[in-house]
Design a protein around this motif. Sequence first.
Motif, short mmCIF file in Angstrom:
data_model
loop_
_atom_site.label_atom_id
_atom_site.label_comp_id
_atom_site.label_asym_id
_atom_site.label_seq_id
_atom_site.Cartn_x
_atom_site.Cartn_y
_atom_site.Cartn_z
N ILE A 68 0.87 -1.17 0.00
CA ILE A 68 0.00 0.00 0.00
C ILE A 68 0.91 1.22 0.00
CG2 ILE A 68 -1.80 1.31 1.18
CD1 ILE A 68 -2.59 -1.25 2.65
N THR A 69 0.76 2.07 -0.97
CA THR A 69 1.54 3.31 -1.03
C THR A 69 0.59 4.49 -0.89
OG1 THR A 69 3.29 2.38 -2.41
CG2 THR A 69 3.05 4.77 -2.43
N ILE A 70 0.98 5.46 -0.05
CA ILE A 70 0.18 6.66 0.15
C ILE A 70 1.03 7.89 -0.16
CG2 ILE A 70 -1.30 5.59 1.88
CD1 ILE A 70 0.36 7.06 4.03
N GLY A 71 0.38 8.96 -0.48
CA GLY A 71 1.07 10.22 -0.74
C GLY A 71 0.22 11.40 -0.32
N MET A 72 0.85 12.40 0.27
CA MET A 72 0.15 13.63 0.64
C MET A 72 0.98 14.83 0.21
SD MET A 72 -1.74 12.90 4.30
CE MET A 72 -2.98 14.17 3.97
N VAL A 73 0.30 15.90 -0.14
CA VAL A 73 0.97 17.08 -0.67
C VAL A 73 1.37 18.00 0.48
CG1 VAL A 73 0.76 19.09 -2.16
CG2 VAL A 73 -0.29 16.92 -2.84
N GLU A 74 2.63 18.42 0.45
CA GLU A 74 3.13 19.40 1.41
C GLU A 74 2.91 20.81 0.86
OE1 GLU A 74 5.04 18.43 4.57
OE2 GLU A 74 3.56 16.93 4.01
N LYS A 80 4.79 13.87 -0.65
CA LYS A 80 5.54 13.00 0.25
C LYS A 80 4.91 11.61 0.23
CE LYS A 80 7.86 14.50 3.61
NZ LYS A 80 8.37 14.96 4.95
N ILE A 81 5.73 10.61 -0.02
CA ILE A 81 5.25 9.25 -0.25
C ILE A 81 5.76 8.30 0.83
CG2 ILE A 81 5.47 7.26 -1.80
CD1 ILE A 81 5.41 9.17 -4.15
N LYS A 82 4.90 7.36 1.21
CA LYS A 82 5.28 6.32 2.16
C LYS A 82 4.64 5.00 1.71
CE LYS A 82 5.15 5.02 7.09
NZ LYS A 82 6.61 4.88 7.24
N SER A 83 5.39 3.91 1.81
CA SER A 83 4.87 2.60 1.41
C SER A 83 4.86 1.64 2.58
CB SER A 83 5.72 2.01 0.27
OG SER A 83 5.53 2.73 -0.93
N PHE A 84 3.82 0.81 2.60
CA PHE A 84 3.70 -0.29 3.55
C PHE A 84 3.72 -1.57 2.71
CE2 PHE A 84 1.58 3.42 5.13
CZ PHE A 84 1.94 3.50 6.47
N SER A 85 4.65 -2.45 2.98
CA SER A 85 4.76 -3.66 2.17
C SER A 85 5.28 -4.81 3.01
CB SER A 85 5.69 -3.42 0.97
OG SER A 85 7.01 -3.14 1.42
N GLY A 86 5.12 -6.01 2.49
CA GLY A 86 5.65 -7.17 3.20
C GLY A 86 4.87 -8.43 2.88
N HIS A 87 5.38 -9.54 3.39
CA HIS A 87 4.75 -10.84 3.16
C HIS A 87 3.68 -11.13 4.22
CE1 HIS A 87 7.94 -11.32 0.26
NE2 HIS A 87 8.85 -11.18 1.22
N ASP A 88 3.75 -10.45 5.35
CA ASP A 88 2.76 -10.61 6.42
C ASP A 88 1.69 -9.54 6.25
OD1 ASP A 88 1.31 -10.63 8.80
OD2 ASP A 88 3.04 -11.10 10.05
N GLU A 89 0.60 -9.91 5.60
CA GLU A 89 -0.43 -8.93 5.27
C GLU A 89 -1.05 -8.31 6.51
OE1 GLU A 89 -4.21 -8.78 2.23
OE2 GLU A 89 -4.21 -10.34 3.77
N GLN A 94 -1.98 -3.55 9.89
CA GLN A 94 -1.95 -2.92 11.21
C GLN A 94 -1.12 -1.63 11.17
OE1 GLN A 94 -0.42 -6.27 13.44
NE2 GLN A 94 -2.41 -6.69 14.37
N GLU A 95 0.03 -1.70 10.51
CA GLU A 95 0.90 -0.52 10.42
C GLU A 95 0.23 0.58 9.59
OE1 GLU A 95 4.49 -2.08 8.82
OE2 GLU A 95 5.15 -2.98 10.73
N PHE A 96 -0.42 0.19 8.52
CA PHE A 96 -1.13 1.16 7.69
C PHE A 96 -2.26 1.81 8.48
CE2 PHE A 96 -4.82 1.77 4.76
CZ PHE A 96 -4.36 2.90 4.11
N GLY A 97 -3.01 1.02 9.23
CA GLY A 97 -4.14 1.55 9.99
C GLY A 97 -3.73 2.55 11.05
#
Length: 233
Positions: A68-74, A80-89, A94-97
């Motif tokens: 899951i990648t998110i972005g917000m405008v400064e 500004k972009i941040k990604s949540f990724s991994g094999h443990d969905e 949880q981290e995204f929430g």
Amino acid sequence: MIQNIPLERILFLDIETVPQSASWNELSETEQYLWDKKTKFQRKEDVTAEQFYDRAGIMAEFGKIICITIGMVEKNETLKIKSFSGHDEKKMLQEFGEIFNSPRLYNVILCAHNGKEFDFPWIARRYLINGMQPPAPFQMFGKKPWEIPHIDTMELWKFGDYKSFVSLELLAHVFGIPTPKDDIDGSMVSSIYYIEKDLQRIVDYCEKDVLTLANIFRRMRQEDLLKRNINLD
């Protein structure tokens, strides 16, 4: 009008999904039966359920989210972009929430391309499947249509024409935005994940999509393109 929406309230979002298992043979008999039943009327007569399994990544009941990648405008016109990724969905969700506990994301508006048909319901369903409640912006029950904080760039482009489908790549082209498909496209994600085992390449692709999404929205408002910055705090 979309020009009246405060840009700093919008959370641009994209997800990448794959089948829950690498191959048909890894499914249980029950899962194979349910997949066969679910897709019976979607397949051509000469296509078996096993042959059709490569499409499991587009159905939340048979797939999983890997990024899951998110972005917000400064204020300086940087995305500004941040990604949540991994094999443990579940851990990833949880981290995204947790980001929605931030005061900055109070009354946030979600924006995705085809988000109302794909990204938003997919995320909500996978939360429930993993035994968690979806974050507030993904919960729609009891809300009037104008109370749902979702923007869909595909819907904006339709202007009420519900027969039309337009890809993110095509909109990028018509608006003069660099294509996000310069390395891979969505049809390659599953093989890159399961065969090449290159999750970072998928994350990079997802981040390009979010930048493109934000710039398409900007073009729809007749605004200049955004710059990109990684690590949204």
